[in-house]
Design a protein around this motif. Sequence first.
Motif, PDB file in Angstrom:
ATOM      1  N   PRO A 123       0.832  -1.207   0.000  1.00 37.74           N
ATOM      2  CA  PRO A 123       0.000   0.000   0.000  1.00 37.74           C
ATOM      3  C   PRO A 123       0.867   1.258   0.000  1.00 37.74           C
ATOM      4  O   PRO A 123       1.971   1.256   0.545  1.00 37.74           O
TER       5      PRO A 123
ATOM      6  N   ASP B 224      -3.269   4.623  -1.108  1.00 40.06           N
ATOM      7  CA  ASP B 224      -3.725   3.527  -1.970  1.00 40.06           C
ATOM      8  C   ASP B 224      -3.496   2.224  -1.205  1.00 40.06           C
ATOM      9  O   ASP B 224      -2.357   1.847  -0.932  1.00 40.06           O
ATOM     10  N   ASP B 225      -4.583   1.539  -0.816  1.00 39.30           N
ATOM     11  CA  ASP B 225      -4.427   0.345   0.013  1.00 39.30           C
ATOM     12  C   ASP B 225      -4.253  -0.940  -0.796  1.00 39.30           C
ATOM     13  O   ASP B 225      -4.214  -2.038  -0.242  1.00 39.30           O
ATOM     14  N   ARG B 226      -4.126  -0.811  -2.103  1.00 39.35           N
ATOM     15  CA  ARG B 226      -3.978  -1.994  -2.946  1.00 39.35           C
ATOM     16  C   ARG B 226      -2.537  -2.501  -2.991  1.00 39.35           C
ATOM     17  O   ARG B 226      -1.594  -1.732  -2.813  1.00 39.35           O
TER      18      ARG B 226
ATOM     19  N   ALA C  24      -8.623   3.684   1.379  1.00 38.68           N
ATOM     20  CA  ALA C  24      -7.668   4.645   0.837  1.00 38.68           C
ATOM     21  C   ALA C  24      -8.082   6.046   1.217  1.00 38.68           C
ATOM     22  O   ALA C  24      -9.232   6.434   1.098  1.00 38.68           O
TER      23      ALA C  24
ATOM     24  N   LYS D 192      -2.025  13.970  -3.653  1.00 37.44           N
ATOM     25  CA  LYS D 192      -2.116  12.516  -3.651  1.00 37.44           C
ATOM     26  C   LYS D 192      -1.856  11.991  -5.063  1.00 37.44           C
ATOM     27  O   LYS D 192      -2.311  12.574  -6.046  1.00 37.44           O
TER      28      LYS D 192
ATOM     29  N   GLN E  12      -4.002   8.092 -10.854  1.00 38.76           N
ATOM     30  CA  GLN E  12      -3.777   7.328 -12.075  1.00 38.76           C
ATOM     31  C   GLN E  12      -4.154   8.154 -13.305  1.00 38.76           C
ATOM     32  O   GLN E  12      -3.466   8.108 -14.328  1.00 38.76           O
TER      33      GLN E  12
END
Length: 518
Positions: free
Chosen positions: A53, A211-213, A273, A291, A294
Amino acid sequence: MSEEKLTPESHAAAADAWAAPVAALSIDEMPAGATDLNLAGRALANPLDGFGPLWQRTYRVRLAGATATPEQVIAAWKANFARFQPPENRFLATADGVAPGELLFIDSVLTQTPGIRQMTPMASGVLVMYADATVGFPVAGWNTFSAYDDDGVTVAQVQVLDRTSDPIYEFGYRFMGGETKQDGTWTHVLRALAAHFGVSGEVMMQKTCIDDRLQWRNARNAWYNASIRTFFHRLTHPFQAGSQPPPMPARSAAQARSVAVAPPPAAARSSTAGAVESSPPSAPAGGVWAKPVQRLDVKPLAAEAINLNVQGKSLTGPLKGFGQMWQKTFSVRLTGVDVTPAELVRMWKANFPSFWPSGNRFFGSLEGIAPGEVAVLNLSGPGGAMISTGVLVIYADDESFSFMTPQGHVFAGMITFSAHDDEGVTVANIQMLIRASDPLFEAGCRIGIVHRMEDQFWHGTLRNLAAYYGLQGQVVQRTTLVDPRMQWSEAGAVWHNAAVRTTLYAPVNAAKSLLRRA
């Protein structure tokens, strides 16, 4: 105007403060006691190249009662960077110290888990990529060390934008105290810095999960895991001469007491997120980063704005462009004007479009020049043709703000507007690190048209800025060719060329204008 070609080896001695981009790290000098592991031949890893993340972390300490200016704090920080680290972290610098393009060698322990601590060594390093009033270096992330004035009190801060580089480190951060270790390190550093100036400072910490992915495409980074490689190296070469690092300089008992740091409690991770952790309401604003995004999203604009080539586009920093990389600095001295750098930048933000040369339009959002805001640009191109493109505000503080360009812009790069005090005279600066974004724009650069128009544009901007204060400012320009190579892997960016797309859209725009008038 002076022009010089720089190599990565000579760039550290240049007046400009950015390190020259390098495809792979090379070791020209080895400090005594440093371990030559996990550095030579390695590429840099920015926050987009990691696995875990994405976090934005800020650590601050107010040096209340100290008389040191931000510049004095940074000077002391650079000179004592290694000494301010916790005992288990060893930073070894080259003879040039903390300077752009220089490597800092690291030999540290990554976790504080009982029974495992001595089994998780790491020999690696970082590249100093920028140094003037701040020092930044990327290690699957970007750390910036800075200081600023807050109502007469100097504040020192560490800003981190990072993600773990591979699944092994991510496991360590989640379950073996890696995150606690990182928080403890920077808390210790700031307390040691405060103690250097005779202050017992309380460190404020703010953490945001952007971004927690997990980026599984980067899971193969585990092949380069520095901790594992260091462990096996030391396991197979336990008696190698020089393999044991020299002890850190001894601290006095008073110093040890003043900088002792207890590891902070592990913060609970956010599953959403953008959630904020450990956010002290009284924390000073300081500088703010946008932040990561994309794709760009444009907010409603004035009706006359031609909004093309921005919505849905990705950002293109200077490492992603096609053409030669250039570093340009434009400056104007506001001699005789009673305005501080902070006052100048505040006015510049509020009136930014009005200083542009005629024929060029800047359409910002209602929030103005603020991190994360997208602006649409309608620029005057060669032959009077109009180019519709845009920028993202990526950073802003009291004395500077920075833009980054999207796909299709003339240049892939970053531009910073700032002001500083030079012996009582405020100086306005525009600094850019750019390269033509595609082969068509590079051809325009090679024949001189694009670069000439770009230079004239910023000369005109600074002259207009000086005229605001009643001056006929003389603009000084310094241009440096950082990288003479072309990146043919980016040639496909011509598909997004904003000049071509705007020209093709011109008949449609003319028809829309007629319909609006009808």
